[in-house]
Design a protein around this motif. Structure first.
Motif, PDB file in Angstrom:
ATOM      1  N   TYR A 117       0.776  -1.253   0.017  1.00  0.00           N
ATOM      2  CA  TYR A 117       0.138  -0.229  -0.059  1.00  0.00           C
ATOM      3  C   TYR A 117       0.957   1.272   0.045  1.00  0.00           C
ATOM      4  O   TYR A 117       0.601   2.215  -0.464  1.00  0.00           O
ATOM      5  CB  TYR A 117      -1.052   0.003   1.249  1.00  0.00           C
ATOM      6  CG  TYR A 117      -2.227  -0.885   1.026  1.00  0.00           C
ATOM      7  CD1 TYR A 117      -2.819  -0.918   0.002  1.00  0.00           C
ATOM      8  CD2 TYR A 117      -2.668  -1.473   2.164  1.00  0.00           C
ATOM      9  CE1 TYR A 117      -3.819  -1.733  -0.347  1.00  0.00           C
ATOM     10  CE2 TYR A 117      -3.748  -2.293   1.891  1.00  0.00           C
ATOM     11  CZ  TYR A 117      -4.445  -2.422   0.861  1.00  0.00           C
ATOM     12  OH  TYR A 117      -5.550  -2.832   0.757  1.00  0.00           O
ATOM     13  N   ALA A 118       1.886   1.336   0.560  1.00  0.00           N
ATOM     14  CA  ALA A 118       2.969   2.288   0.599  1.00  0.00           C
ATOM     15  C   ALA A 118       3.382   2.782  -0.593  1.00  0.00           C
ATOM     16  O   ALA A 118       3.448   4.014  -1.000  1.00  0.00           O
ATOM     17  CB  ALA A 118       4.250   1.877   1.531  1.00  0.00           C
ATOM     18  N   LYS A 119       3.225   1.749  -1.731  1.00  0.00           N
ATOM     19  CA  LYS A 119       3.801   2.041  -3.199  1.00  0.00           C
ATOM     20  C   LYS A 119       2.751   3.040  -3.898  1.00  0.00           C
ATOM     21  O   LYS A 119       2.685   3.637  -4.717  1.00  0.00           O
ATOM     22  CB  LYS A 119       3.893   0.979  -3.722  1.00  0.00           C
ATOM     23  CG  LYS A 119       5.112   0.195  -3.302  1.00  0.00           C
ATOM     24  CD  LYS A 119       5.320  -1.238  -4.032  1.00  0.00           C
ATOM     25  CE  LYS A 119       6.462  -2.022  -3.521  1.00  0.00           C
ATOM     26  NZ  LYS A 119       6.616  -3.184  -4.230  1.00  0.00           N
ATOM     27  N   ILE A 120       1.236   2.897  -3.318  1.00  0.00           N
ATOM     28  CA  ILE A 120       0.127   3.702  -3.527  1.00  0.00           C
ATOM     29  C   ILE A 120      -0.444   4.629  -2.621  1.00  0.00           C
ATOM     30  O   ILE A 120      -1.559   4.757  -2.669  1.00  0.00           O
ATOM     31  CB  ILE A 120      -0.798   2.754  -4.387  1.00  0.00           C
ATOM     32  CG1 ILE A 120      -1.206   1.799  -3.197  1.00  0.00           C
ATOM     33  CG2 ILE A 120      -0.171   2.130  -5.798  1.00  0.00           C
ATOM     34  CD1 ILE A 120      -2.467   0.836  -4.113  1.00  0.00           C
ATOM     35  N   SER A 121       0.596   4.911  -1.816  1.00  0.00           N
ATOM     36  CA  SER A 121      -0.045   5.967  -0.787  1.00  0.00           C
ATOM     37  C   SER A 121      -0.945   7.094  -1.057  1.00  0.00           C
ATOM     38  O   SER A 121      -1.740   7.462  -0.420  1.00  0.00           O
ATOM     39  CB  SER A 121       0.835   6.349   0.320  1.00  0.00           C
ATOM     40  OG  SER A 121       2.112   7.012  -0.533  1.00  0.00           O
ATOM     41  N   PRO A 122      -0.327   7.619  -2.133  1.00  0.00           N
ATOM     42  CA  PRO A 122      -1.459   8.963  -2.679  1.00  0.00           C
ATOM     43  C   PRO A 122      -2.901   8.488  -3.166  1.00  0.00           C
ATOM     44  O   PRO A 122      -3.817   9.195  -2.764  1.00  0.00           O
ATOM     45  CB  PRO A 122      -0.653   9.531  -4.097  1.00  0.00           C
ATOM     46  CG  PRO A 122       0.565   9.122  -3.975  1.00  0.00           C
ATOM     47  CD  PRO A 122       0.570   7.719  -3.251  1.00  0.00           C
ATOM     48  N   LEU A 123      -3.051   7.269  -3.171  1.00  0.00           N
ATOM     49  CA  LEU A 123      -4.549   6.769  -3.128  1.00  0.00           C
ATOM     50  C   LEU A 123      -4.990   6.063  -1.872  1.00  0.00           C
ATOM     51  O   LEU A 123      -6.025   6.483  -1.441  1.00  0.00           O
ATOM     52  CB  LEU A 123      -4.615   5.681  -4.292  1.00  0.00           C
ATOM     53  CG  LEU A 123      -5.865   5.028  -4.437  1.00  0.00           C
ATOM     54  CD1 LEU A 123      -7.178   5.848  -5.038  1.00  0.00           C
ATOM     55  CD2 LEU A 123      -5.661   3.677  -5.224  1.00  0.00           C
ATOM     56  N   ILE A 124      -4.186   5.446  -1.122  1.00  0.00           N
ATOM     57  CA  ILE A 124      -4.471   4.826   0.170  1.00  0.00           C
ATOM     58  C   ILE A 124      -4.697   5.737   1.374  1.00  0.00           C
ATOM     59  O   ILE A 124      -5.887   5.533   1.950  1.00  0.00           O
ATOM     60  CB  ILE A 124      -3.880   3.547   0.451  1.00  0.00           C
ATOM     61  CG1 ILE A 124      -3.837   2.443  -1.066  1.00  0.00           C
ATOM     62  CG2 ILE A 124      -4.111   2.709   1.598  1.00  0.00           C
ATOM     63  CD1 ILE A 124      -5.177   1.993  -1.084  1.00  0.00           C
ATOM     64  N   THR A 125      -3.825   6.606   1.492  1.00  0.00           N
ATOM     65  CA  THR A 125      -3.822   7.490   2.750  1.00  0.00           C
ATOM     66  C   THR A 125      -4.918   8.321   2.787  1.00  0.00           C
ATOM     67  O   THR A 125      -5.600   8.407   3.865  1.00  0.00           O
ATOM     68  CB  THR A 125      -2.627   8.258   2.692  1.00  0.00           C
ATOM     69  OG1 THR A 125      -1.450   7.262   2.878  1.00  0.00           O
ATOM     70  CG2 THR A 125      -2.449   8.847   4.048  1.00  0.00           C
TER      71      THR A 125
END
Length: 450
Positions: free
Chosen positions: A165-173
């Protein structure tokens, strides 16, 4: 980096592929090609009641874990429609089995903008409750915009998921911070959510819902039904003085198996039969589409086989294949020794608390990473047997044989596992209290705006 807008565009472009994948999967399980309209947001009941609570339980395991919580919702809010959604046919079947007409039910739609719009327009919920790592960024964003309360319960975020998820943090956070509350199942999981950027004011450690399991009348009825099919029974009396039929064969249950698990179990079983010719191996594949494949494997290896779906009484068959749904808990109660599948590979294991509830001795493989905190507590109480990665079949032979020779050790191991379950219950009540707070806040907001 993926933002919500890019995510929406990608999903729209990939939606034909998603449908194709569902149709391919339906080759082995026709239920995947049924009710396709629900996948696109058309909730099945045109007269569905609006303004209630939606709880999403992706598949069978989640439905079972949520049972106590959903029962509490039904008792606390009899005036509100409770809708329980799933994403798999087996999850859908389990919802219908456990709750019947007491809840509204349909598939949660694909996370595509038009589909989620239709879904929300049909139900107009006050609150939507997700579980563990079920994150649907588009649906969650729409709920937030429409002021629908959002709750994530039993939040779970493994180290592996955290890195992904850290790799897509702009979506997940941003997705995580649209939840009004995130109830984590342990302190370790809470810390992982914080590392991913969750607001600390939103996150609390409420405990694990999977401890809040119980033995109900349906399980006992299934147990009686399965007992009738077992080769001969001996009559005993339980603590209440009632007759209690028990199979006179020793049952080794290997539960929730995946590809490769059955081969390991059958290899061990072949050696165990030399010393214990009356031992009955009960196999329960995790996915229904593998039932026929597992049956063929048993026969190819020369074992005599009975299938639950044939509904015939066992005679001297060596393997009993539970190719059925909703009977695993009853099978746990009937078994003498339990091995949890999914723990011999990268799957990460399945819930050991279910056999622990029946005080059964439990053996698991080397990988139970899906249940790190639960496993730690079981280890501390010496309530579980773990195998190493090398030669698991030979280790199974040794451990099963040891338990068969030591009934007192079987009982003690099971009692220690049950102790862990009972000591950690209460997450359902804590989750319910958070729902009450959210709904109270919604009511107060409506009243203040009138």
């Amino acid at each position: 980096m993926i933002s919500l807008l890019i995510y929406r565009v990608l999903l729209l472009l990939l939606s034909p592929l998603v449908v194709i994948l569902l149709l391919i999967r339906s080759k082995n399980n026709k239920a995947y090609r049924q009710r396709l309209s629900e996948r696109f947001g058309f909730f099945p009941n045109q007269a569905a009641k609006q303004g209630g609570i939606v709880v999403h339980a992706a598949s069978v395991g989640e439905v079972i874990a949520l049972k106590s919580f959903i029962e509490k919702l039904l008792l606390t809010y009899p005036q509100l429609p409770i809708t329980v959604t799933s994403f798999t046919p087996t999850g859908s079947a389990q919802i219908n089995k456990l709750f019947g007409e007491r809840v509204q039910h349909g598939y949660l739609p694909l996370d595509l903008w038009p589909c989620t719009v239709l879904f929300l327009r049909r139900l107009k919920p006050k609150t939507i409750i997700f579980m563990e790592t079920e994150l649907w960024p588009n649906l969650i964003a729409q709920c937030s915009k429409q002021k629908i309360k959002l709750l994530l319960i039993n939040g779970r975020l493994s180290k592996k998921s955290l890195h992904s998820y850290a790799k897509i943090s702009p979506l997940i956070t941003p997705c995580l911070n649209r939840f009004d509350k995130i109830l984590c199942q342990s302190q370790e999981n809470l810390e992982h959510f914080l590392q991913l950027g969750s607001d600390s004011n939103r996150c609390i450690n409420s405990g694990n819902l999977k401890f809040d399991i119980s033995i109900n009348n349906q399980v006992m009825a299934k147990k009686a039904e399965l007992s009738e099919l077992l080769f001969q029974t001996t009559e005993s009396h339980n603590a209440n003085g009632k007759n209690d039929n028990k199979p006179n064969r020793t049952l080794w249950l290997v539960a929730s198996t995946h590809e490769g698990d059955e081969a390991i179990a059958l290899n061990a079983f072949k050696k165990l039969l030399i010393q214990y010719p009356d031992l009955l191996l009960v196999l329960v594949p995790r996915h229904p589409e593998r039932f026929d494949q597992v049956a063929k494997l048993c026969l190819t290896q020369g074992f005599t086989l009975a299938r639950r779906s044939e509904n015939t009484q066992l005679n001297n068959q060596q393997v009993w294949l539970l190719d059925s749904l909703g009977e695993l808990m009853a099978a746990f109660d009937l078994s003498n020794i339990v091995t949890m599948g999914g723990s011999f590979s990268e799957i990460g294991g399945h819930n050991p608390l279910e056999p622990a509830l029946f005080a059964k001795p439990i053996i698991v493989g080397h990988n139970m990473s899906n249940f790190n905190e639960i496993m730690q507590q079981l280890r501390e109480e010496d309530g579980i047997i773990e195998l190493s990665i090398n030669e698991p079949a030979n280790q199974l032979v040794e451990q099963v044989s040891n338990l068969l020779q030591q009934p007192t050790q079987q009982q003690l191991l099971g009692e220690k596992a049950l102790k862990v379950v009972l000591a950690n219950q209460g997450a359902s009540e804590r989750s319910l209290n958070e729902v009450k707070k959210l709904l109270s806040a919604t009511t107060n907001s409506i009243e203040s705006n009138q």
